[in-house]
Scaffold this active site. Structure first.
Site, PDB file in Angstrom:
ATOM      1  N   HIS A 103      -7.477  -4.441  10.414  1.00  0.00           N
ATOM      2  CA  HIS A 103      -6.761  -4.819   8.507  1.00  0.00           C
ATOM      3  C   HIS A 103      -5.361  -5.027   8.356  1.00  0.00           C
ATOM      4  CE1 HIS A 103      -4.869  -0.457   9.640  1.00  0.00           C
ATOM      5  NE2 HIS A 103      -3.780  -0.932   9.147  1.00  0.00           N
ATOM      6  N   ASN A 152      -7.218  -2.663  14.230  1.00  0.00           N
ATOM      7  CA  ASN A 152      -9.287  -3.141  13.672  1.00  0.00           C
ATOM      8  C   ASN A 152      -9.051  -4.248  13.164  1.00  0.00           C
ATOM      9  OD1 ASN A 152      -8.126  -1.686  11.804  1.00  0.00           O
ATOM     10  ND2 ASN A 152      -9.703  -0.320  11.702  1.00  0.00           N
ATOM     11  N   GLU A 165      -9.724  -1.904   5.671  1.00  0.00           N
ATOM     12  CA  GLU A 165     -10.445  -1.451   6.785  1.00  0.00           C
ATOM     13  C   GLU A 165     -11.415  -2.572   6.572  1.00  0.00           C
ATOM     14  OE1 GLU A 165      -8.426  -0.030   8.487  1.00  0.00           O
ATOM     15  OE2 GLU A 165      -8.039   2.060   8.398  1.00  0.00           O
ATOM     16  N   ASP A 201       0.262  -1.462   0.283  1.00  0.00           N
ATOM     17  CA  ASP A 201      -0.081  -0.249  -0.274  1.00  0.00           C
ATOM     18  C   ASP A 201       1.080   1.359   0.137  1.00  0.00           C
ATOM     19  OD1 ASP A 201       1.022  -0.660   2.498  1.00  0.00           O
ATOM     20  OD2 ASP A 201      -1.115  -0.491   3.331  1.00  0.00           O
TER      21      ASP A 201
HETATM   22  C1  GLP Z   1      -0.700   0.211   8.509  1.00  0.00           C
HETATM   23  C2  GLP Z   1       0.126  -0.361   7.458  1.00  0.00           C
HETATM   24  C3  GLP Z   1      -0.180  -2.169   7.394  1.00  0.00           C
HETATM   25  C4  GLP Z   1       0.428  -2.003   9.195  1.00  0.00           C
HETATM   26  C5  GLP Z   1      -0.660  -1.279   9.774  1.00  0.00           C
HETATM   27  C6  GLP Z   1       0.328  -2.083  11.473  1.00  0.00           C
HETATM   28  O1  GLP Z   1      -1.894   0.619   8.678  1.00  0.00           O
HETATM   29  N1  GLP Z   1      -1.180  -0.161   6.349  1.00  0.00           N
HETATM   30  O2  GLP Z   1       0.364  -2.785   6.339  1.00  0.00           O
HETATM   31  O3  GLP Z   1      -0.037  -3.467   9.195  1.00  0.00           O
HETATM   32  O4  GLP Z   1       0.177  -0.656  10.442  1.00  0.00           O
HETATM   33  O5  GLP Z   1       1.646  -1.103  11.781  1.00  0.00           O
HETATM   34  P1  GLP Z   1       2.273  -1.064  12.908  1.00  0.00           P
HETATM   35  O6  GLP Z   1       2.809  -2.421  12.589  1.00  0.00           O
HETATM   36  O7  GLP Z   1       2.391   0.147  13.120  1.00  0.00           O
HETATM   37  O8  GLP Z   1       1.843  -1.008  13.848  1.00  0.00           O
END
Ligand code: GLP
Length: 240
Positions: A137, A135, A142, A67
């Site tokens: 995702h 959440n 989402e 992404d």
């Molecule tokens: C973002 C990314 C996700 C990632 C998530 C969790 O929203 N788009 O790909 O998995 O955050 O992030 P973190 O690993 O910093 O908790």
């Protein structure tokens, strides 16, 4: 779904790197699906260290990222393109021309999504690395995202904007939209590796591993994939 519980983030990262490195060693032309966020940073550090010390080569590897934020150019220090160079690509011998992300500054978003979907048809991930949103995702898919979705424009939820604001100067600077691989693009991967750490993810981990399979918790779809490895620290596993 294979679940490996580790003592802490460091052990999680070492194990995840080991798995990716073994895929690259077995297949120097591997396609690596990569993720951003704080969860995989340690994994990438271990890959870089292994490259330096043991010479594992990424010369023929292709990467596809999950992404990108809409509106940030690749040189913005919060863009995922920048994150990937800073945390991994600059420290291994992958050819930058073989690394792919959705382009967040594309003027024609629909055309950019089509381009990325066509690219993913050509480069099926040998492994797709995933972090997990609090959440549930995956990528930026989402809650409520259909399981048959492909690369698309996403309106980020308040929850995600808040979670990700820690990396920006203020919450107002967090982009409100992103381009994300869809759930179908993720499920198309030959194997999936989820790295998760921390108590704030425990509920999402439980839903992913043994909750109802529902778009309300996007990661629960992974129960339908035949080759998923979840590596999580004991805090993240605390509700299992
Ligand atoms: C973002 C990314 C996700 C990632 C998530 C969790 O929203 N788009 O790909 O998995 O955050 O992030 P973190 O690993 O910093 O908790």
């Amino acid at each position: 779904m294979k679940v490996i519980i580790t003592e802490n983030y460091e052990e999680m990262s070492a194990k995840a790197a080991e798995l990716i490195i073994s895929i690259v060693k077995n297949n120097p032309n591997a396609v690596l699906g990569l993720a951003t966020g704080s969860s995989p940073i340690g994994t990438y550090e271990n890959m870089a260290k292994d490259h330096r010390e043991n010479g594992t080569s990424y010369k023929s590897v292709t990467t596809v990222n999950l992404d990108e934020y809409v509106g940030l150019t690749a040189d913005h220090d919060q863009s995922y393109a920048y994150f990937m160079r800073h945390n991994l690509f600059d420290h291994i011998d992958v050819k930058l021309s073989n690394t792919h992300l959705p382009c967040g500054s594309a003027s024609d978003v629909a055309a950019e999504c089509d381009r990325y979907n066509a690219l993913l048809e050509n480069y099926k991930q040998d492994v797709q690395v995933l972090g997990l949103g609090s959440n549930g995702h995956i990528g930026f898919n989402e809650p409520g995202t259909p399981f048959d979705s492909v690369t698309h424009l996403v309106d980020l939820t308040e929850n995600t904007i808040k979670d990700n604001s820690r990396l920006f100067a203020s919450i107002d600077e967090v982009p409100r939209q992103a381009l994300s691989m869809g759930i179908k693009n993720i499920m198309n991967a030959k194997s999936i590796l989820v790295v998760v750490s921390g108590k704030n993810k425990a509920k999402a981990v439980k839903g992913m591993v043994k909750g109802e399979i529902t778009p309300d918790l996007p990661a629960s779809v992974l129960q339908l994939h035949p080759f998923v490895t979840v590596i999580c620290d004991k805090d993240a596993a605390s509700e299992l």
